[in-house]
Design a protein around this motif. Structure first.
Motif, short mmCIF file in Angstrom:
data_model
loop_
_atom_site.label_atom_id
_atom_site.label_comp_id
_atom_site.label_asym_id
_atom_site.label_seq_id
_atom_site.Cartn_x
_atom_site.Cartn_y
_atom_site.Cartn_z
N GLU A 268 0.84 -1.20 0.00
CA GLU A 268 0.00 0.00 0.00
C GLU A 268 0.87 1.25 0.00
O GLU A 268 1.90 1.30 0.69
N TYR A 269 0.44 2.26 -0.74
CA TYR A 269 1.17 3.53 -0.79
C TYR A 269 1.20 4.17 0.60
O TYR A 269 0.19 4.24 1.29
N GLY A 270 2.37 4.62 0.99
CA GLY A 270 2.51 5.38 2.24
C GLY A 270 2.55 4.54 3.49
O GLY A 270 2.91 5.04 4.56
N THR A 271 2.20 3.26 3.43
CA THR A 271 2.22 2.42 4.64
C THR A 271 3.17 1.25 4.44
O THR A 271 4.36 1.35 4.76
N THR A 272 2.67 0.13 3.90
CA THR A 272 3.54 -1.05 3.76
C THR A 272 4.66 -0.84 2.76
O THR A 272 5.68 -1.53 2.82
N MET A 273 4.49 0.11 1.81
CA MET A 273 5.61 0.39 0.90
C MET A 273 6.77 1.06 1.63
O MET A 273 7.91 1.02 1.17
N LYS A 274 6.46 1.74 2.74
CA LYS A 274 7.48 2.45 3.49
C LYS A 274 7.89 1.70 4.76
O LYS A 274 8.66 2.22 5.58
N ALA A 275 7.36 0.51 4.93
CA ALA A 275 7.70 -0.27 6.12
C ALA A 275 9.13 -0.79 6.02
O ALA A 275 9.63 -1.05 4.92
N PRO A 276 9.82 -0.97 7.15
CA PRO A 276 11.22 -1.43 7.12
C PRO A 276 11.41 -2.74 6.35
O PRO A 276 12.42 -2.91 5.67
N GLU A 277 10.43 -3.66 6.45
CA GLU A 277 10.57 -4.94 5.77
C GLU A 277 10.66 -4.76 4.26
O GLU A 277 11.45 -5.42 3.59
N TYR A 278 9.84 -3.83 3.72
CA TYR A 278 9.88 -3.64 2.27
C TYR A 278 11.04 -2.73 1.86
O TYR A 278 11.59 -2.90 0.78
N LEU A 279 11.40 -1.78 2.69
CA LEU A 279 12.54 -0.91 2.37
C LEU A 279 13.83 -1.73 2.25
O LEU A 279 14.76 -1.33 1.57
N ALA A 280 13.86 -2.89 2.91
CA ALA A 280 15.01 -3.79 2.75
C ALA A 280 15.03 -4.40 1.35
O ALA A 280 16.08 -4.77 0.84
N ILE A 281 13.85 -4.49 0.73
CA ILE A 281 13.75 -4.98 -0.65
C ILE A 281 14.04 -3.84 -1.62
O ILE A 281 14.85 -3.97 -2.54
#
Length: 443
Positions: A268-281
């Motif tokens: 999701e824009y602004g939430t799970t896209m910016k979560a640490p788990e995805y930022l590692a990707i």
């Protein structure tokens, strides 16, 4: 708190929500019971409030007043006339019983509902709401996005109020399936005396289950993989990170062309896209991205090129010695077409004396170059479809649809040969289903 819950709720949960100790909560329950509230339950078991109890004169916090006022303003601006009037009347009734300081908060214009994209309506939304309320069938005359008109009989399920559209969900007798109808495309609507064979709440449950039964994070296609596509690449897990309304559609198309199994992880824009788990990707916090075994690839053009190389049996790239045009136009789309389109759509193009500073020069130069490259050609790089066609074609198809690219004969001829490829249609249908699930999912 009790009124918001249909089943029993523990005292510990109520105490946490109220921000008080469990001992204080027990005293509050006892006080309400003394006032006549039919609260059943006991400590350690849970509590439930039986209907019919009226509290003393209603009172709101400042935040609750702001929420009510903002919600009423949205309804007044974004729905039909009768709901708009109802929202104003409800606020007037609440205002009449509030003390002066809270009444002033209700009338405060600090929170504003901006104007949305208004679409002309041929039918009154009140008629659609009435059909929902009375649980009656609707006879619709509907025109789809291609301008084709059909006559439908629909069993209404729900009416969604989105930022730029109003959408009726229902069972379509013509298609024998659940369908979504944009209200601005409904040319006429007639409420029938006949009722659907099942109650609306039953249809609502069926509709929610139909939208997408699998979990997004483990959604894998079960299509049979051809013997040609099998190989070492098939043994690695392939995860596709995307959002249904994003550039991920290009990668989705290429994945379907490959035919290898993959799972979808919707961000999701602004939430799970910016979560640490995805930022590692993807440290940029955007989609699309893929993870193939231990390999992570981001950026749409790079993903397309990687997938074509990782799954050579799909033949999405020419032979290595014939890849000049393939690489040229794949990265021309990424480095020139997309930024030129984005800037042009925003109403800005480089001035003549600034064009040397931009990799694409000018929007007009990009469009002319692309048109010349496609003139008389079915594919952008050779005599067969490649990953470059998925990317270039997607840019052109999207650009023409939103009006950023003119519908020139070269572009229309090229896109018409690509848009109905089975793989693209499968990807588009799945993306639409994912978007539907997100749009209608309860907050």
């Amino acid at each position: 708190m009790l009124r918001r819950r249909r089943g029993p709720v523990s005292g510990a949960e109520l105490a946490r929500e109220a921000g008080v100790s469990l001992r204080t909560l027990y005293r509050d329950i006892a006080a309400l019971q003394a006032l006549g509230a039919e609260i059943e339950g006991e400590p350690g078991v849970g509590y439930v409030l039986r209907p019919g109890f009226l509290l003393p004169p209603l009172m709101f916090s400042r935040e609750e007043i702001e929420a009510l006022a903002l919600g009423a303003k949205w309804v007044a601006r974004r729905t039909d006339d009768s709901l708009s009037d109802a929202a104003r009347n409800a606020i007037a009734k609440i205002s009449a019983v509030l003390p002066g300081d809270l009444k002033a908060r209700l009338d405060d214009d600090a929170l504003i509902v901006g104007s949305g994209r208004e679409r002309p309506q041929h039918v009154e939304l009140a008629a659609l709401r009435r059909a929902l309320r009375e649980e009656r069938k609707l006879a619709l005359s509907y025109r789809d996005e291609k301008g084709l008109r059909t006559e439908r009989v629909v069993w209404p399920v729900a009416l969604g109020f989105f930022e730029s559209a109003r959408v009726l969900a229902g069972w379509c007798e013509l298609r024998e399936a659940f369908r979504h109808f944009r209200s601005d495309r409904i040319e006429s609507a007639r409420i029938l005396e006949e009722r659907p064979p099942r109650r609306r709440q039953t249809l609502l449950k069926e509709w929610r289950q139909n939208m997408l039964t699998e979990a997004d994070s483990v959604l894998a296609y079960g299509r049979r993989v051809s013997a040609q596509a099998k190989g070492s690449a098939m043994t690695k897990e392939l995860v596709f990170y995307t959002h249904p309304q994003s550039r991920g559609m290009v990668v989705h198309w290429v994945l379907e062309e490959i035919g290898a199994p993959y799972s979808i992880d919707v961000k999701e824009y602004g939430t799970t896209m910016k979560a640490p788990e995805y930022l590692a990707i993807n440290p940029m916090g955007k989609v699309p991205a893929i993870r193939h075994g231990d390999t992570v690839v981001t950026e749409t053009a790079a993903i397309c090129a990687y997938l074509a190389d990782a799954f050579p049996q799909a033949r999405l790239a020419p032979a290595p010695e014939a890849r000049g045009d393939y690489y040229r136009w794949l990265f021309f789309a990424a480095g020139c077409v997309e930024p030129a389109m984005s800037n042009h759509a925003a109403g800005w193009d480089p001035a003549p004396d600034m064009r040397a500073r931009f990799g694409y020069g000018s929007y007009d130069a990009v469009i002319e170059t692309l048109a010349k490259a496609l003139a008389g050609r079915r594919y952008i790089a050779g005599d067969a479809f490649t990953a470059a066609d998925a990317y270039v074609g997607s840019m052109i198809g999207f650009g023409m649809r939103v009006g950023v690219i003119d519908k020139r004969p070269e572009f229309e001829a090229y896109w018409s040969g690509l848009e109905n490829r089975p793989a693209r249609r499968r990807a588009a249908a799945q993306a639409e289903k994912l978007a539907s699930k997100q749009a209608w999912e309860p907050a």
